[in-house]
Design a protein around this motif. Structure first.
Motif, PDB file in Angstrom:
ATOM      1  N   MET A   1       0.853  -1.179   0.000  1.00 49.78           N
ATOM      2  CA  MET A   1       0.000   0.000   0.000  1.00 49.78           C
ATOM      3  C   MET A   1       0.898   1.240   0.000  1.00 49.78           C
ATOM      4  N   GLN A   3       2.220   4.885   0.646  1.00 45.58           N
ATOM      5  CA  GLN A   3       2.103   5.804   1.777  1.00 45.58           C
ATOM      6  C   GLN A   3       1.554   7.143   1.310  1.00 45.58           C
ATOM      7  N   THR A  20      -2.121   7.041   5.459  1.00 46.60           N
ATOM      8  CA  THR A  20      -2.444   5.842   4.699  1.00 46.60           C
ATOM      9  C   THR A  20      -1.148   5.115   4.372  1.00 46.60           C
ATOM     10  N   GLY A  21      -1.142   3.802   4.571  1.00 45.57           N
ATOM     11  CA  GLY A  21       0.012   2.998   4.172  1.00 45.57           C
ATOM     12  C   GLY A  21       0.889   2.592   5.328  1.00 45.57           C
ATOM     13  N   GLU A  22       2.177   2.432   5.019  1.00 42.29           N
ATOM     14  CA  GLU A  22       3.159   1.940   5.978  1.00 42.29           C
ATOM     15  C   GLU A  22       4.051   3.073   6.469  1.00 42.29           C
ATOM     16  N   GLN A  53      -6.303   3.983   8.119  1.00 36.83           N
ATOM     17  CA  GLN A  53      -5.738   3.345   6.928  1.00 36.83           C
ATOM     18  C   GLN A  53      -4.250   3.030   7.068  1.00 36.83           C
ATOM     19  N   ALA A  55      -1.398   0.665   7.453  1.00 34.29           N
ATOM     20  CA  ALA A  55      -1.194  -0.764   7.226  1.00 34.29           C
ATOM     21  C   ALA A  55      -0.072  -1.318   8.090  1.00 34.29           C
ATOM     22  N   PHE A  56       0.904  -0.475   8.403  1.00 29.41           N
ATOM     23  CA  PHE A  56       2.031  -0.893   9.226  1.00 29.41           C
ATOM     24  C   PHE A  56       2.598   0.328   9.929  1.00 29.41           C
ATOM     25  N   PRO A  81      -6.427   0.209  13.211  1.00 29.11           N
ATOM     26  CA  PRO A  81      -6.166  -0.988  12.425  1.00 29.11           C
ATOM     27  C   PRO A  81      -5.495  -2.050  13.308  1.00 29.11           C
ATOM     28  N   GLN A  83      -2.847  -3.983  13.131  1.00 27.04           N
ATOM     29  CA  GLN A  83      -1.397  -3.950  13.377  1.00 27.04           C
ATOM     30  C   GLN A  83      -1.029  -2.812  14.319  1.00 27.04           C
TER      31      GLN A  83
END
Length: 109
Positions: A1, A3, A20-22, A53, A55-56, A81, A83
């Motif tokens: 995903m 960033q 959004t993203g990592e 949003q 992800a990491f 989220p 994680q």
């Protein structure tokens, strides 16, 4: 995903930063810059970090969140989220953060 860091227009002294993203130590720059701008702006009374949003996230993002928390202006907009929730749980940091369900709820806390 991919960033992405979006800074929404301020409303009533509330700045929303949507993530959004990592996010790790190597690619935290855009988020760090957005957070620094928010903390340096005396017109910003609340900083809402939309993490729905993400992800990491690693310890460098947690460290940035802790520094924002120290300003007494941070609210996390969730739901968190899985994680990120796990990172906060493993580090026993979840209870340190004021969290609201969604951006609008976070704006009024």
């Amino acid at each position: 995903m991919e960033q992405q860091v979006d800074v929404l227009p301020d409303e009533d002294g509330v700045r929303v930063i949507a993530c959004t993203g990592e996010f790790d130590q190597d690619i935290l720059g855009p988020l760090k810059a957005a957070c620094t701008a928010a903390t340096d702006d005396p017109g910003v009374r609340r900083i809402v970090l939309d993490v729905t949003q993400v992800a990491f996230a690693d310890s460098s993002m947690l460290n940035l969140m802790l520094r924002l928390r120290a300003t007494d202006r941070l609210v996390l907009a969730g739901p968190l989220p899985a994680q990120l929730a796990r990172l906060l749980d493993v580090t026993s940091a979840r209870t340190l953060f004021l969290t609201a369900e969604g951006i609008e709820a976070a704006r009024v806390l």
